[in-house]
Design an enzyme around this catalytic site. Structure first.
Site, PDB file in Angstrom:
ATOM      1  N   TRP A 266     -10.822 -16.486  44.156  1.00 26.57           N
ATOM      2  CA  TRP A 266     -10.783 -16.094  42.588  1.00 26.57           C
ATOM      3  C   TRP A 266     -11.314 -15.050  42.150  1.00 26.57           C
ATOM      4  O   TRP A 266     -12.308 -14.631  43.038  1.00 26.57           O
ATOM      5  CB  TRP A 266     -11.202 -17.423  41.911  1.00 26.57           C
ATOM      6  CG  TRP A 266     -12.635 -17.386  41.637  1.00 26.57           C
ATOM      7  CD1 TRP A 266     -13.504 -18.316  42.383  1.00 26.57           C
ATOM      8  CD2 TRP A 266     -13.537 -16.745  40.823  1.00 26.57           C
ATOM      9  NE1 TRP A 266     -14.919 -18.056  41.752  1.00 26.57           N
ATOM     10  CE2 TRP A 266     -14.890 -17.222  40.838  1.00 26.57           C
ATOM     11  CE3 TRP A 266     -13.250 -15.823  39.599  1.00 26.57           C
ATOM     12  CZ2 TRP A 266     -15.852 -16.721  40.119  1.00 26.57           C
ATOM     13  CZ3 TRP A 266     -14.267 -15.450  38.643  1.00 26.57           C
ATOM     14  CH2 TRP A 266     -15.379 -15.663  39.059  1.00 26.57           C
TER      15      TRP A 266
ATOM     16  N   GLU B  64     -26.547 -12.022  35.552  1.00 22.60           N
ATOM     17  CA  GLU B  64     -25.616 -11.856  36.429  1.00 22.60           C
ATOM     18  C   GLU B  64     -25.417 -10.347  36.673  1.00 22.60           C
ATOM     19  O   GLU B  64     -25.311  -9.968  38.142  1.00 22.60           O
ATOM     20  CB  GLU B  64     -24.495 -12.529  36.024  1.00 22.60           C
ATOM     21  CG  GLU B  64     -24.319 -13.840  35.909  1.00 22.60           C
ATOM     22  CD  GLU B  64     -24.386 -14.844  37.002  1.00 22.60           C
ATOM     23  OE1 GLU B  64     -24.585 -14.276  38.083  1.00 22.60           O
ATOM     24  OE2 GLU B  64     -24.405 -15.850  36.919  1.00 22.60           O
TER      25      GLU B  64
ATOM     26  N   GLU C 128     -21.254 -13.819  43.817  1.00 22.81           N
ATOM     27  CA  GLU C 128     -21.918 -13.641  42.769  1.00 22.81           C
ATOM     28  C   GLU C 128     -21.427 -12.163  41.756  1.00 22.81           C
ATOM     29  O   GLU C 128     -21.353 -12.254  40.654  1.00 22.81           O
ATOM     30  CB  GLU C 128     -23.542 -13.441  42.940  1.00 22.81           C
ATOM     31  CG  GLU C 128     -24.080 -14.678  43.828  1.00 22.81           C
ATOM     32  CD  GLU C 128     -24.502 -15.543  42.665  1.00 22.81           C
ATOM     33  OE1 GLU C 128     -24.624 -15.115  41.253  1.00 22.81           O
ATOM     34  OE2 GLU C 128     -24.534 -16.836  42.738  1.00 22.81           O
TER      35      GLU C 128
ATOM     36  N   HIS D 148     -19.245 -12.764  38.833  1.00 24.02           N
ATOM     37  CA  HIS D 148     -19.712 -13.546  37.562  1.00 24.02           C
ATOM     38  C   HIS D 148     -19.975 -12.602  36.541  1.00 24.02           C
ATOM     39  O   HIS D 148     -19.755 -12.527  35.286  1.00 24.02           O
ATOM     40  CB  HIS D 148     -21.152 -14.149  37.879  1.00 24.02           C
ATOM     41  CG  HIS D 148     -20.869 -15.234  39.265  1.00 24.02           C
ATOM     42  ND1 HIS D 148     -21.848 -15.969  39.574  1.00 24.02           N
ATOM     43  CD2 HIS D 148     -19.730 -15.765  39.563  1.00 24.02           C
ATOM     44  CE1 HIS D 148     -21.381 -16.873  40.682  1.00 24.02           C
ATOM     45  NE2 HIS D 148     -20.163 -16.713  40.511  1.00 24.02           N
TER      46      HIS D 148
ATOM     47  N   GLU E 140     -30.422 -21.098  41.637  1.00 23.77           N
ATOM     48  CA  GLU E 140     -29.234 -21.509  41.813  1.00 23.77           C
ATOM     49  C   GLU E 140     -28.735 -22.594  40.869  1.00 23.77           C
ATOM     50  O   GLU E 140     -27.786 -22.607  40.061  1.00 23.77           O
ATOM     51  CB  GLU E 140     -28.522 -21.586  43.200  1.00 23.77           C
ATOM     52  CG  GLU E 140     -28.768 -20.187  43.871  1.00 23.77           C
ATOM     53  CD  GLU E 140     -27.450 -19.341  43.492  1.00 23.77           C
ATOM     54  OE1 GLU E 140     -26.822 -19.587  42.558  1.00 23.77           O
ATOM     55  OE2 GLU E 140     -27.347 -18.332  44.611  1.00 23.77           O
TER      56      GLU E 140
ATOM     57  N   THR F  40     -29.103 -21.641  36.878  1.00 24.48           N
ATOM     58  CA  THR F  40     -27.858 -20.904  36.470  1.00 24.48           C
ATOM     59  C   THR F  40     -26.638 -22.072  36.350  1.00 24.48           C
ATOM     60  O   THR F  40     -25.941 -21.587  35.505  1.00 24.48           O
ATOM     61  CB  THR F  40     -27.629 -19.553  37.558  1.00 24.48           C
ATOM     62  OG1 THR F  40     -27.559 -20.138  38.695  1.00 24.48           O
ATOM     63  CG2 THR F  40     -28.882 -18.819  37.199  1.00 24.48           C
TER      64      THR F  40
ATOM     65  N   ASP G  35     -19.614 -21.975  41.470  1.00 27.65           N
ATOM     66  CA  ASP G  35     -19.991 -21.102  42.421  1.00 27.65           C
ATOM     67  C   ASP G  35     -21.458 -21.246  42.558  1.00 27.65           C
ATOM     68  O   ASP G  35     -21.941 -21.324  43.741  1.00 27.65           O
ATOM     69  CB  ASP G  35     -19.869 -19.419  42.075  1.00 27.65           C
ATOM     70  CG  ASP G  35     -18.337 -18.976  42.354  1.00 27.65           C
ATOM     71  OD1 ASP G  35     -17.651 -19.772  42.962  1.00 27.65           O
ATOM     72  OD2 ASP G  35     -18.146 -17.776  42.220  1.00 27.65           O
ATOM     73  N   GLU G  36     -22.126 -21.304  41.514  1.00 26.41           N
ATOM     74  CA  GLU G  36     -23.582 -21.580  41.540  1.00 26.41           C
ATOM     75  C   GLU G  36     -23.938 -22.828  42.161  1.00 26.41           C
ATOM     76  O   GLU G  36     -24.836 -23.055  43.061  1.00 26.41           O
ATOM     77  CB  GLU G  36     -24.284 -21.616  40.386  1.00 26.41           C
ATOM     78  CG  GLU G  36     -24.104 -20.391  39.454  1.00 26.41           C
ATOM     79  CD  GLU G  36     -24.342 -18.838  39.905  1.00 26.41           C
ATOM     80  OE1 GLU G  36     -25.078 -19.062  41.102  1.00 26.41           O
ATOM     81  OE2 GLU G  36     -24.477 -17.842  39.263  1.00 26.41           O
TER      82      GLU G  36
ATOM     83  N   HIS H 144     -23.461 -22.538  46.069  1.00 27.78           N
ATOM     84  CA  HIS H 144     -24.667 -21.648  46.564  1.00 27.78           C
ATOM     85  C   HIS H 144     -26.081 -22.324  46.639  1.00 27.78           C
ATOM     86  O   HIS H 144     -26.859 -22.429  47.599  1.00 27.78           O
ATOM     87  CB  HIS H 144     -24.699 -20.470  45.690  1.00 27.78           C
ATOM     88  CG  HIS H 144     -23.439 -19.318  45.904  1.00 27.78           C
ATOM     89  ND1 HIS H 144     -23.372 -18.492  44.742  1.00 27.78           N
ATOM     90  CD2 HIS H 144     -22.634 -19.214  46.685  1.00 27.78           C
ATOM     91  CE1 HIS H 144     -22.334 -17.912  45.107  1.00 27.78           C
ATOM     92  NE2 HIS H 144     -21.756 -18.435  45.885  1.00 27.78           N
TER      93      HIS H 144
END
Length: 402
Positions: free
Chosen positions: A98, A141, A179, A182, A232, A235, A264-265, A268
């Protein structure tokens, strides 16, 4: 025309002193750039720090004296697992991943005006306090260069050439590439929304990157991965809660954006926590010593040096708004510690030394202690009326208060 010996190294554009051969090994390209009869081997070593032979760089790195040799040995042993994480946890780049544009108006389309208008109409309903927290999260970010620099300080996990194909170097670059989306996405959302002073926000970003960031990792990969395991998750919680507030105010577009970033976070987070799980299998005493020491201090938030150049308390003011909205609170901090203790199954760790057992007992009791302190603090805050809670002016939103 006379050239200095140093200048001779750059006479041929686009040619480096060391270049990969067809077999993948590094070979000298010195003859393409300098005349060895003009620049001797010793002079070249004095200038560049390595000899004509490019392999000497690798040998020199192998002889580097580490501060944490045992920790380096352990993380190097994780290389196969890290390779698997790169291939299966991090998403493939390019069309399959994405991108920010997937969640933004297409400015090249004939319908761009209507798309922007619809986006701005939804964004208009987001309260100023939610907007302030969103901006603070975005600024955090956008300080990504600082975080990749931090990863490269962890001994045994660095990327010495910038294109190193080791497992940890691949992870560092892959994580950074994900990252990077973001800040880009949130920045463009705020710009198109038209409710923020983007220049003030940009000044804040520049200040934050310039100021740097020191989470107290001390070049120790163990400390680094405990920190990233914690951060992580933090966030993920913050972005997820902002998304819920956005949905409640009618901005479903922002809710989708925050949910995507939180996802995503979350991926991770799982990876970094898995790294620590494997370290515990190999060196439980060493990891518990580091974890306990870090918890006796406090996990430093990555944006604590945030400033817009005029408000010296900008981070504190932003953080207070986030706590009032319950985007990220002291209870969340306690819950993260509890999650990590359970995730790593510290209560059932065996084969520990006496000092390791003490650290384990301390860490297992810590979530309850933190939660009691957090509840006491938050109950005190709730007793205060709205009139007693000071509002602060933010340049990010043209001086409006939140």
């Amino acid at each position: 025309m006379q050239y200095s010996k140093l200048a001779l190294l750059a006479l041929v554009p686009g040619v480096s002193a060391f270049a990969p051969s067809a077999g993948g090994k590094t070979v000298s390209a010195l003859k393409a750039t300098v005349d060895p009869s003009t620049v001797t081997k010793k002079e070249y070593e004095d200038i560049c720090g390595v000899s004509f032979d490019g392999e000497s760089l690798e040998k020199r790195l192998e002889r580097t004296s580490f501060l944490y040799p045992k920790h380096v040995e352990v993380v190097e042993d994780l290389a196969p697992m890290v390779d698997d994480m790169v291939d299966n946890i991090l998403l493939e780049t390019g069309e399959k991943a994405w991108q920010p544009q997937d969640y933004l108006p297409d400015m090249a389309a004939d319908t761009w005006y209507d798309e922007v208008k619809e986006m701005r109409e939804m964004a208009a309903g987001v309260p100023d306090d939610v907007l302030v927290v969103l901006i603070g999260d975005m600024v955090t970010e956008e300080a990504l260069p600082t975080y990749q620099t931090l990863l490269n300080t962890f001994e045994g996990c660095d990327d010495p050439t910038g294109t190193t194909e080791s497992a940890w170097a691949r992870w560092s670059r892959g994580w950074t590439s994900e990252e990077n989306r973001h800040g880009d996405l949130l920045n463009k959302y705020l710009y198109l929304g038209g409710r923020c002073d983007m220049r003030s926000i940009e000044v804040t970003i520049q200040h934050l990157i310039t100021s740097g960031f020191n989470p107290g990792a001390q070049k120790d990969p163990y400390r680094g991965f405990v920190y990233t395991s914690f951060q992580e998750r933090a966030t993920k919680i913050s972005h997820g809660n902002v998304g819920k507030l956005a949905k409640a105010s009618g901005d479903t577009n922002l809710q989708r954006i925050c949910a995507k970033i939180a996802g995503d976070e979350g991926r991770h987070e799982k990876a970094y926590q898995a790294f620590v799980t494997e370290i515990l299998k190999r060196d439980p005493d060493g990891l518990l010593e580091v974890f306990g020491d870090m918890m006796r201090g406090q996990i430093v938030m990555p944006a604590e040096l945030m400033t817009d150049g005029s408000d010296p308390d900008l981070y504190e003011n932003f953080s207070n708004v986030a706590q009032r909205l319950e985007v990220y609170t002291a209870l969340d901090y306690a819950d993260i510690i509890d999650h990590l203790v359970k995730q790593w199954d510290l209560e059932n760790l065996e084969g520990l030394s006496s000092s390791g057992e003490k650290e384990r007992d301390y860490l297992c009791k810590l979530p309850t202690r933190y939660r009691k302190l957090a509840e006491r603090s938050m109950n005190k805050a709730k007793k205060a009326t709205e009139d007693e809670i000071p509002m602060k002016s933010f340049n990010w939103i043209y001086g409006r208060e939140a």
